[in-house]
Design a protein around this motif. Structure first.
Motif, PDB file in Angstrom:
ATOM      1  N   ARG A   1      -6.763   2.582  -5.142  1.00  0.00           N
ATOM      2  CA  ARG A   1      -7.858   3.546  -4.990  1.00  0.00           C
ATOM      3  C   ARG A   1      -7.664   4.405  -3.735  1.00  0.00           C
ATOM      4  NH1 ARG A   1     -13.657   3.933  -6.502  1.00  0.00           N
ATOM      5  NH2 ARG A   1     -13.152   2.410  -8.093  1.00  0.00           N
ATOM      6  N   LYS A   2      -7.234   3.745  -2.658  1.00  0.00           N
ATOM      7  CA  LYS A   2      -6.978   4.485  -1.416  1.00  0.00           C
ATOM      8  C   LYS A   2      -5.912   5.562  -1.648  1.00  0.00           C
ATOM      9  CE  LYS A   2      -7.257   2.044   2.993  1.00  0.00           C
ATOM     10  NZ  LYS A   2      -6.576   1.072   3.833  1.00  0.00           N
TER      11      LYS A   2
ATOM     12  N   SER B   1     -11.988   9.321  -5.573  1.00  0.00           N
ATOM     13  CA  SER B   1     -12.115   8.021  -6.243  1.00  0.00           C
ATOM     14  C   SER B   1     -12.848   8.133  -7.570  1.00  0.00           C
ATOM     15  CB  SER B   1     -12.790   6.997  -5.335  1.00  0.00           C
ATOM     16  OG  SER B   1     -13.997   7.501  -4.883  1.00  0.00           O
TER      17      SER B   1
ATOM     18  N   SER C   1       0.838  -1.202   0.000  1.00  0.00           N
ATOM     19  CA  SER C   1       0.000   0.000   0.000  1.00  0.00           C
ATOM     20  C   SER C   1       0.872   1.250   0.000  1.00  0.00           C
ATOM     21  CB  SER C   1      -0.903   0.018   1.239  1.00  0.00           C
ATOM     22  OG  SER C   1      -1.643  -1.172   1.316  1.00  0.00           O
TER      23      SER C   1
ATOM     24  N   GLU D   1      -7.290   8.423  -3.663  1.00  0.00           N
ATOM     25  CA  GLU D   1      -8.110   9.287  -2.797  1.00  0.00           C
ATOM     26  C   GLU D   1      -7.215  10.170  -1.936  1.00  0.00           C
ATOM     27  OE1 GLU D   1     -10.726   6.828  -0.489  1.00  0.00           O
ATOM     28  OE2 GLU D   1     -11.762   6.043  -2.252  1.00  0.00           O
ATOM     29  N   LEU D   2      -6.209   9.551  -1.335  1.00  0.00           N
ATOM     30  CA  LEU D   2      -5.341  10.277  -0.408  1.00  0.00           C
ATOM     31  C   LEU D   2      -4.533  11.352  -1.123  1.00  0.00           C
ATOM     32  CD1 LEU D   2      -4.836   9.982   2.601  1.00  0.00           C
ATOM     33  CD2 LEU D   2      -2.914   8.507   2.087  1.00  0.00           C
TER      34      LEU D   2
ATOM     35  N   SER E   1      -7.227  -2.708  -3.770  1.00  0.00           N
ATOM     36  CA  SER E   1      -7.888  -1.512  -3.234  1.00  0.00           C
ATOM     37  C   SER E   1      -6.900  -0.441  -2.803  1.00  0.00           C
ATOM     38  CB  SER E   1      -8.760  -1.910  -2.044  1.00  0.00           C
ATOM     39  OG  SER E   1      -7.963  -2.605  -1.097  1.00  0.00           O
ATOM     40  N   CYS E   2      -5.631  -0.827  -2.567  1.00  0.00           N
ATOM     41  CA  CYS E   2      -4.681   0.190  -2.082  1.00  0.00           C
ATOM     42  C   CYS E   2      -4.452   1.273  -3.133  1.00  0.00           C
ATOM     43  CB  CYS E   2      -3.360  -0.443  -1.633  1.00  0.00           C
ATOM     44  SG  CYS E   2      -2.348  -1.102  -2.953  1.00  0.00           S
TER      45      CYS E   2
END
Ligand code: PLP
Length: 488
Positions: A185-186, A195, A141, A189-190, A182-183
């Motif tokens: 997308r995270k 997203s 991640s 976002e961050l 999913s990391c």
């Protein structure tokens, strides 16, 4: 608290005994046993001690309340998520690293050169040039976040360090398949994109479709958007699929888009004869994530990010406060450009030692053999599933096998099958004989085994399948009884 060598040795021997006992008896214990509720309550509610305890008391408490309750990773029949057993040299390296306790932000000390050496090993393994730059980070991640931070810096077309994303003239886009982790997308976002910036590209057999990707990017550009990066995967967490990296790299080159390859799980398969050619295409990426703490058996945490343009990585992250600037200090003190200029972290642990010692213990050939054996074992499992009347194989790739229990001879709704497999998974996990996890394939709940364990054998696969058949048939009988009594 003196550093009396005899006392350190005495405590060290107690610790080594604990390590040896833990690692050597793991296979005879239940794969997983939940932490008893009263112990869990006590652990979370105990206040910090006012007075110190002796090392013997602390180790006794560890032996009684901590060591008996691992999540199961390291056990030969633990195949959940992507969790491997720790290489013994990696375990000891953690203690040695802590004894030296350097900060690997930078400086002219051995830990820095060891990390540089490890970076060099990965550059060669992945076919990256010497001008690339890498960093050991906490995991996949963090590697993905670090890489996409550089992609943002290079590809956004604005001075994102000064102005952030404010005033960006056009909306941005990232591309990922539904099988991507999913990391990503995270991270997106961050990094402030939201997203909504992620466009999902369809797959063919769980692999990103490069023609659909090409079309999606062209459409977005026509619609006035600015593509930043494609996140491809070399070894998806769900099914072990490897995206067609070469074709995706062509698309990225055509549209001037950053290519990040998430090889967090599958990357080490490049060391096998079978996957070497497919994974050698990773060399075309702008950045790569590969986790030594997954299929290279380095104890967690050990992730790795590699960025082709080392200067761009430095330019994305370098911010050197006066107290670190080498004013008055020579290179003999400050050494090479600091790692803290290439990522977010300032103080950094000596992760390199456990990676260095583990790779030295296995050798690249040894790593390749271990990975190849896991893949062969996963194929044996897939074959046995295929042969079984009450199991259905949904997908398999690298060392992942996705399957489910089916009630042979009787019809069952999809929901009833999902519910049976959910209960089956929970009973297996609590039963202590094996530990699988799950995922969704085509919207259906499936059991998933990911074999990243050099202790696992065919006998372990057979025992896991026996447990699946046993629990599955009990649940199926129960389900059939219930539906017949429910019928009018
Ligand atoms: C393909 C893939 N990418 C990224 C990650 C995230 O890695 P980590 O859990 O080390 O942050 C995982 C974790 O399983 C993974 O399998």
């Amino acid at each position: 608290m003196s550093h009396n060598p005899d006392e350190i040795r005495r405590i060290g021997h107690l610790v080594v005994d604990l390590i040896a006992d833990h690692l050597s008896t793991l296979a005879d214990e239940p794969v997983f046993r939940p932490v008893p509720a009263d112990l869990a309550d006590r652990l979370v509610a105990t206040p910090a001690p006012i007075d110190g305890a002796t090392p013997d008391e602390i180790l006794r408490e560890f032996r009684e309340t901590v060591e008996p309750y691992p999540f199961g990773n390291g056990h030969p029949r633990f195949w959940g998520w992507v969790n491997s057993p720790p290489a013994v040299m990696g375990v000891f390296a953690d203690a040695l690293a802590a004894a030296m306790n350097p900060s690997c932000a930078g400086g002219n000390h051995a830990a820095i050169y060891l990390e540089r050496e490890v970076i060099h090993w990965f550059q060669e393994m992945l076919g990256f040039p010497a001008s690339s730059m890498g960093l050991l980070v906490s995991g996949g991640s963090m590697a993905t976040l670090t890489a996409l931070g550089v992609a943002r810096h290079v590809k956004s077309g604005i001075d994102v360090r000064a102005a952030g994303l404010r005033g960006a003239p056009r909306p941005f886009r990232f591309y990922q398949s539904p099988e991507g982790h999913s990391c990503a997308r995270k991270a997106i976002e961050l990094l402030g994109f939201g997203s909504d910036a992620v466009r999902i590209v369809p797959t063919d057999e769980y692999r990103m479709d490069p023609i659909a990707l090409d079309r999606a990017i062209a459409e977005d550009v026509d619609a006035g958007m600015r593509p930043i990066a494609v996140v491809a995967t070399a070894g998806t967490v769900n099914t072990g699929a490897i995206d067609p990296i070469a074709a995706i790299a062509d698309v990225c080159a055509r549209h001037n888009v950053w290519l990040h390859v998430d090889a967090a799980y599958g990357g080490p398969a490049i060391l096998t004869d079978e996957y070497h050619t497919a994974l050698a295409e990773v060399a075309r990426a702008d950045s790569v994530a590969l986790d030594p703490h997954k299929w290279m058996f380095v104890p967690v945490e050990a992730g790795f990010v590699l960025v082709r343009d080392g200067d761009a990585m430095r330019s994305a992250y370098s911010l050197v406060p006066p107290y670190i600037r080498s004013l008055g200090s020579s290179n003999a003190v400050m050494g090479l450009p600091w790692f803290s200029e290439y990522g977010f972290q300032q103080t950094r642990g000596f992760r390199a030692l456990k990676v260095w010692m583990t790779i030295k213990q296995f050798g690249l050939a040894g790593h390749g053999r271990a990975v190849a054996e896991n893949i062969a074992l996963a194929r044996y499992l897939a074959e046995r599933v295929r042969e079984s009347r009450d199991l259905e194989l949904l997908a398999s790739g690298l060392s992942v096998v996705c399957f489910r229990y089916v009630t042979s001879g009787t019809s069952q709704t999809a929901d009833a099958s999902d519910s049976l497999n959910r209960r089956l998974l929970e009973q297996l996990q609590l039963g202590g004989e094996t530990f699988l996890t799950s995922t969704e394939i085509g919207g259906r709940f499936v059991l998933r085994a990911c074999i990243v364990n050099y202790h696992s054998t065919r006998n372990d696969v057979d025992r896991m399948l026996d447990a699946v058949h046993h629990v599955g048939s009990q649940l199926a009988t129960h389900q059939a009884d219930q539906s017949s009594t429910a019928r009018p």
